[in-house]
Design a protein around this motif. Structure first.
Motif, PDB file in Angstrom:
ATOM      1  N   MET A  33      12.725 -28.336 -79.673  1.00 19.73           N
ATOM      2  CA  MET A  33      11.705 -27.738 -78.808  1.00 19.73           C
ATOM      3  C   MET A  33      12.175 -27.662 -77.351  1.00 19.73           C
ATOM      4  N   ARG A  34      12.904 -28.687 -76.904  1.00 22.04           N
ATOM      5  CA  ARG A  34      13.438 -28.677 -75.534  1.00 22.04           C
ATOM      6  C   ARG A  34      14.434 -27.540 -75.353  1.00 22.04           C
ATOM      7  N   ALA A  35      15.224 -27.275 -76.373  1.00 23.55           N
ATOM      8  CA  ALA A  35      16.197 -26.179 -76.298  1.00 23.55           C
ATOM      9  C   ALA A  35      15.500 -24.825 -76.280  1.00 23.55           C
ATOM     10  N   ILE A  36      14.466 -24.678 -77.102  1.00 27.11           N
ATOM     11  CA  ILE A  36      13.703 -23.425 -77.129  1.00 27.11           C
ATOM     12  C   ILE A  36      13.103 -23.132 -75.762  1.00 27.11           C
ATOM     13  N   PHE A  37      12.598 -24.171 -75.101  1.00 29.89           N
ATOM     14  CA  PHE A  37      11.913 -24.003 -73.816  1.00 29.89           C
ATOM     15  C   PHE A  37      12.881 -23.906 -72.627  1.00 29.89           C
ATOM     16  N   GLY A  38      14.172 -24.158 -72.873  1.00 31.16           N
ATOM     17  CA  GLY A  38      15.154 -24.008 -71.798  1.00 31.16           C
ATOM     18  C   GLY A  38      15.420 -25.264 -71.000  1.00 31.16           C
ATOM     19  N   ILE A  39      14.879 -26.412 -71.444  1.00 31.84           N
ATOM     20  CA  ILE A  39      15.155 -27.676 -70.747  1.00 31.84           C
ATOM     21  C   ILE A  39      16.600 -28.085 -71.026  1.00 31.84           C
ATOM     22  N   ASP A  40      17.013 -27.974 -72.298  1.00 29.73           N
ATOM     23  CA  ASP A  40      18.392 -28.262 -72.692  1.00 29.73           C
ATOM     24  C   ASP A  40      19.040 -26.977 -73.202  1.00 29.73           C
ATOM     25  N   SER A  41      20.351 -26.907 -73.115  1.00 29.38           N
ATOM     26  CA  SER A  41      21.065 -25.718 -73.600  1.00 29.38           C
ATOM     27  C   SER A  41      21.315 -25.830 -75.101  1.00 29.38           C
ATOM     28  N   PHE A  42      21.663 -24.704 -75.724  1.00 32.56           N
ATOM     29  CA  PHE A  42      22.077 -24.718 -77.137  1.00 32.56           C
ATOM     30  C   PHE A  42      23.357 -23.916 -77.265  1.00 32.56           C
ATOM     31  N   ASP A  43      24.110 -24.180 -78.336  1.00 34.39           N
ATOM     32  CA  ASP A  43      25.435 -23.575 -78.493  1.00 34.39           C
ATOM     33  C   ASP A  43      25.388 -22.193 -79.134  1.00 34.39           C
ATOM     34  N   SER A  44      24.479 -22.005 -80.067  1.00 35.80           N
ATOM     35  CA  SER A  44      24.371 -20.703 -80.722  1.00 35.80           C
ATOM     36  C   SER A  44      22.972 -20.509 -81.284  1.00 35.80           C
ATOM     37  N   GLY A  45      22.656 -19.275 -81.631  1.00 41.07           N
ATOM     38  CA  GLY A  45      21.341 -18.969 -82.174  1.00 41.07           C
ATOM     39  C   GLY A  45      20.593 -17.965 -81.307  1.00 41.07           C
ATOM     40  N   GLU A  46      19.404 -17.596 -81.788  1.00 44.35           N
ATOM     41  CA  GLU A  46      18.634 -16.538 -81.113  1.00 44.35           C
ATOM     42  C   GLU A  46      17.148 -16.885 -81.122  1.00 44.35           C
ATOM     43  N   ILE A  47      16.490 -16.572 -80.009  1.00 41.02           N
ATOM     44  CA  ILE A  47      15.043 -16.769 -79.892  1.00 41.02           C
ATOM     45  C   ILE A  47      14.415 -15.388 -79.690  1.00 41.02           C
ATOM     46  N   VAL A  48      13.455 -15.060 -80.562  1.00 42.86           N
ATOM     47  CA  VAL A  48      12.872 -13.715 -80.547  1.00 42.86           C
ATOM     48  C   VAL A  48      11.361 -13.803 -80.354  1.00 42.86           C
ATOM     49  N   LEU A  49      10.825 -13.035 -79.404  1.00 42.26           N
ATOM     50  CA  LEU A  49       9.387 -12.978 -79.161  1.00 42.26           C
ATOM     51  C   LEU A  49       8.917 -11.540 -79.259  1.00 42.26           C
TER      52      LEU A  49
END
Length: 460
Positions: free
Chosen positions: A261-277
């Motif tokens: 959830m922290r990665a989705i919200f931009g608090i922590d970074s992530f290495d790969s993947g996609e968020i779609v709204l």
């Protein structure tokens, strides 16, 4: 027991000399006693483990345990070896496996809570006051604490235990005192009362449907996560949430739910993947990017991450949507106050005014303020991480009702919770996380506590 704001913690602060009493008597060993400060109360054998952490994050575990009471030799030098021996003995009794040289900031909330409990036991207290001691603990840690409480009571130590968890109160207490609006309503022997009776005394009314019926129409997918990976934390996380749907995230502590959830919200970074709204890929590199897109996040740690404690309730509630109150670069404080008061009234926040500092509120009311600020941004997606932790039964129901109302408006809701009855009572679907991966997904009809735990522990 009592709702948030009933006066439980305040009463304990008076008993231990943190607040001054206006009237009444405190009796210790049959004699009238008044404590000028908590240290004086501690010298009389009365220790208070507060709901909020009282640790120094940049100091080591050992330094935190002995701060202000370090043993010294005749030359005034600190006896580190003696400190370690005492600490290791307490840790052994509590079943704690934490390096004494670790800085406290590196520990989980649950580990920090165990440090607070250990600190209290080192004072050889005759009375220990515990305010929501299990709120951040795992089931194993809770079992260890309960065994310790039993050992202490057998040795003659008295425990004053504040909790919102009914099963805990009925499991370990001998008597239950219920407070409401600053008044002691009733004291009963635990074996002579029931769950329903205690709730009735706490809220002054019947709580007929603990989990209110959800009426929102679930529509099309509005939010989607594809292949989200953060090396060492979680891997290939994919799920979707529909408009008007509440998706519960379950799993054991440390499974990676909060990190996702922290990665989705931009608090922590992530290495790969996609968020779609709403069909469009998002670039979220900071929480401000999420907020601009209508994504809100109620964090697990409201004190450090959800609120600016020295700010007023008004300033906290309007913070994510402050640009909407600007006219020619100047904030319209009148409109800001009206906005805050409207949300405070809707969420039944107990406060004198919108200008009260957030630090003055009880834990449950602080949680409502965090919710209020996200409602104000015009939500599309709301992520709730342990939304009812440390919240009383009445306030819990209000939060569930609010979630249902947001779902009615088409908001897609993700709820992380360690409370299995809550997951089953509130969610339309349950996603279970095990060791950083999605172990399975269950529909509301198929979900049971047994099935969730089976997936959460690596079964099928």
């Amino acid at each position: 027991m009592g709702e948030n704001g009933a006066g439980k913690s305040t009463l304990m602060n008076i008993l231990t000399g943190l607040h001054k009493l206006d009237a009444g008597e405190i009796m210790v060993d049959g004699k009238k006693q008044h404590f000028a400060n908590p240290k004086e109360a501690e010298e009389y054998g009365i220790s208070f483990i507060h709901q909020e952490m009282n640790t120094w994050p940049d100091m080591t575990v050992l330094e935190n345990l002995f701060i202000g009471k370090e043993p010294t030799n005749k030359f005034g030098l600190i006896q580190t070896k003696k400190m370690k021996e005492q600490a290791n003995q307490i840790f052994q009794d509590l079943g704690i496996a934490i390096d004494l040289n670790t800085e406290v900031r590196e520990l989980s909330v649950g580990q920090q809570q165990m440090i607070e409990i250990a600190k209290s036991l080192m004072t050889h207290a005759k009375v220990i006051i515990m305010d929501e001691p299990t709120a951040a603990l795992t089931e194993r840690e809770i079992d260890t604490l309960f065994k310790l409480i039993q050992t202490l009571t057998e040795k003659g130590v008295s425990i004053v235990y504040i909790s919102h968890r009914m099963e805990e109160i009925f499991k370990i207490s001998d008597r239950i005192t219920v407070m409401r609006d600053g008044i002691s309503i009733d004291t009963s022997l635990t074996k002579e009362t029931t769950n329903d009776e205690v709730v009735r005394k706490m809220v002054g009314r019947e709580l007929e449907d603990y989990y209110p019926q959800k009426t929102a129409t679930i529509k099309e997918d509005v939010f989607e996560v594809k292949g989200l990976t953060q090396k060492g934390r979680f891997e290939n996380i994919s799920f979707s949430v529909k408009s008007g749907e509440i998706v519960g995230f379950s799993g054991l502590m440390g499974a990676g739910r909060t990190e996702i959830m922290r990665a989705i919200f931009g608090i922590d970074s992530f290495d790969s993947g996609e968020i779609v709204l709403e069909g469009k890929p998002l670039t979220i590199k900071a929480p401000s990017d999420a907020i601009v897109n209508g994504i809100g996040f109620l964090t697990e740690n409201r004190k450090e991450e959800g609120l600016v404690l020295d700010y007023s309730l008004r300033d906290n509630i309007s913070l994510p949507s402050i640009d909407g109150f600007k006219k020619y670069g100047i904030i319209d404080t009148k409109a800001e106050s009206s906005f805050a008061l409207m949300l405070m009234e809707r969420l039944k926040v107990k406060a004198v005014s919108e200008m009260d500092a957030s630090s003055c509120l009880s834990g449950g009311n602080q949680q409502k303020v965090v919710l209020a600020k996200w409602i104000g941004i015009g939500l599309k997606v709301l992520i709730l991480d342990e939304p009812t932790r440390g919240v009383d039964v009445g306030a819990k129901r209000e939060i569930y009702q609010l979630m249902n109302e947001l779902a009615d408006r088409g908001v897609a809701i993700i709820m992380v919770s360690s409370d299995l009855p809550e997951i089953l009572g509130v969610s339309d679907r349950v996603v279970v996380v095990h060791e950083g991966k999605i172990a399975g997904e269950l529909s509301k009809a198929a979900a049971t506590e047994e099935k969730i735990m089976q997936l959460a522990t690596g079964g099928y």
